[in-house]
Design an enzyme around this catalytic site. Structure first.
Site, PDB file in Angstrom:
ATOM      1  N   ASP A   1      -0.298   3.046  -1.746  1.00 43.91           N
ATOM      2  CA  ASP A   1       0.432   3.367  -0.524  1.00 43.91           C
ATOM      3  C   ASP A   1      -0.609   3.804   0.504  1.00 43.91           C
ATOM      4  O   ASP A   1      -1.807   3.955   0.187  1.00 43.91           O
ATOM      5  CB  ASP A   1       1.463   4.461  -0.795  1.00 43.91           C
ATOM      6  CG  ASP A   1       2.615   4.470   0.204  1.00 43.91           C
ATOM      7  OD1 ASP A   1       2.510   3.790   1.250  1.00 43.91           O
ATOM      8  OD2 ASP A   1       3.617   5.158  -0.047  1.00 43.91           O
TER       9      ASP A   1
ATOM     10  N   HIS B   1       4.378  11.670   3.263  1.00 47.80           N
ATOM     11  CA  HIS B   1       3.590  11.644   4.493  1.00 47.80           C
ATOM     12  C   HIS B   1       3.055  13.033   4.827  1.00 47.80           C
ATOM     13  O   HIS B   1       2.059  13.166   5.538  1.00 47.80           O
ATOM     14  CB  HIS B   1       4.436  11.147   5.672  1.00 47.80           C
ATOM     15  CG  HIS B   1       4.867   9.721   5.541  1.00 47.80           C
ATOM     16  ND1 HIS B   1       6.020   9.350   4.877  1.00 47.80           N
ATOM     17  CD2 HIS B   1       4.311   8.569   6.001  1.00 47.80           C
ATOM     18  CE1 HIS B   1       6.145   8.037   4.920  1.00 47.80           C
ATOM     19  NE2 HIS B   1       5.123   7.537   5.599  1.00 47.80           N
TER      20      HIS B   1
END
Length: 342
Positions: free
Chosen positions: A251, A182
């Protein structure tokens, strides 16, 4: 159809979103906490999405793993345990761990099916590694590949019994990451031989209809590009060594592991061989840009998408959700009994 899964901005569709989704006809949608308030509200939202497209079979997805990754939370929905708890039970009683994981996934699946969600992005098939970043951590089903595969299979089976399709992730393996994708791009320097253990659970469950990539560079396979955007990793490892021929999602493209604009990231990933660009945050500018860059879904992706939708079957006759939870809890209680005797 646009080869993308898009997010929504809030609890209800805006007029702009409704018009955009009707025109773009995306492969599916993903819900987050900002889209979740009550059973009635989520059901109305998913019904609204189906009404846009005029079809019942629609890929409406969510990250509902259990543990710390759960978008549907108490007090409206029950909490579910993290994957590591089934790993602990496996040490004591492997068959009980498998059955507990299956019952847990079926109970969780009933929550999703009730509100019109057809897919959850679980199970996590990443093999846990000592010393790695906690971004995977207790989400994993353990440190041993065959155990991870066995529990993962039980999760897929439990979800299917409840009328929900699972997503195996994060191909070709996220367990060695030393940083959080992230926030930044991990580089994995393990040898190809060492990485055989990482891909082993994915090989075992390669017949799953849906999978998700991970944003990691594997120097043994492609030292320049993360797996999500690497033709080498997707063709030679995911489609080749692993043998996965289902619907391959990226993702979340908003993660800081990737560079460039979100539409640019989507275009690179699809050109590399991913089927579907996953764009989670409901930003119309990004979603519009993705549509402009990637065009319509290819014939190969359309066939995989159709197979994924076909895998979403009505729930099978089974025990009530409360009975499933009680069964899971009784099996997990074996851990407390063992600790008390120790």
């Amino acid at each position: 159809m646009t080869p993308a899964i898009f997010g929504l901005s809030g609890l209800q569709l805006t007029a702009d979103e409704r018009a955009f989704f009707r025109a773009a006809d995306p492969a599916g949608y993903i819900l987050f906490g900002r889209n979740i308030e009550s059973r009635e509200q989520v059901r109305a939202l998913t019904d609204d999405l189906r009404a846009i497209h005029g079809r019942d079979q629609l890929l409406i997805t969510i990250d509902q793993e259990g543990g710390r990754v759960a978008r549907m939370k108490p007090p409206v929905w029950p909490a579910y345990p993290a994957g590591a708890l089934f790993d602990q039970l496996f040490d004591l009683a492997p068959a009980s761990a498998i059955e507990a994981a299956r019952a847990n996934a079926e109970a969780l699946g009933h929550d999703l099916h009730e509100v019109g969600i057809t897919c959850t992005h679980a199970p996590v098939l990443d093999v846990r590694q000592h010393g790695a970043h906690d971004v995977i951590g207790d989400r994993a089903y353990g440190f041993e590949p065959l155990r991870v595969a066995a529990i993962g299979r039980a999760v897929l089976d439990g979800l299917a019994r409840a009328g929900v399709v699972g997503t195996i992730k994060h191909m070709p393996g996220h367990g060695r990451s030393l940083v959080d994708t992230h926030k930044e791009l991990p580089t994995v320097t393990a040898t190809a031989d060492d990485l055989e253990s990482d891909i082993a659970p994915f090989k075992a469950l390669a017949d799953a209809p849906i999978a998700m990539t991970g944003h990691l560079v594997f120097t043994a396979w492609d030292a320049e590009r993360p797996a999500t955007q690497s033709p080498l990793v997707i063709d030679q490892v995911i489609r080749g060594q692993i043998g996965f021929d289902g619907l391959l999602l990226t993702d979340d493209l908003d993660m800081e592991a990737l560079s460039g604009t979100v539409p640019e990231r989507a275009e690179i990933a699809l050109k590399a061989g991913c089927d579907i660009a996953l764009n989670c945050w409901g930003k119309l500018d990004d979603m519009t840009g993705i549509c402009e860059r990637v065009g319509a879904m290819s014939a190969a992706t359309a066939a995989r998408h159709a197979r994924a939708l076909a895998a979403i079957q009505p729930p099978r006759p089974s025990a009530a959700q409360a009975e499933l939870v009680a069964k899971r809890d009784a099996l997990l209680a074996l851990l407390e009994t063992a600790e008390a005797k120790a």
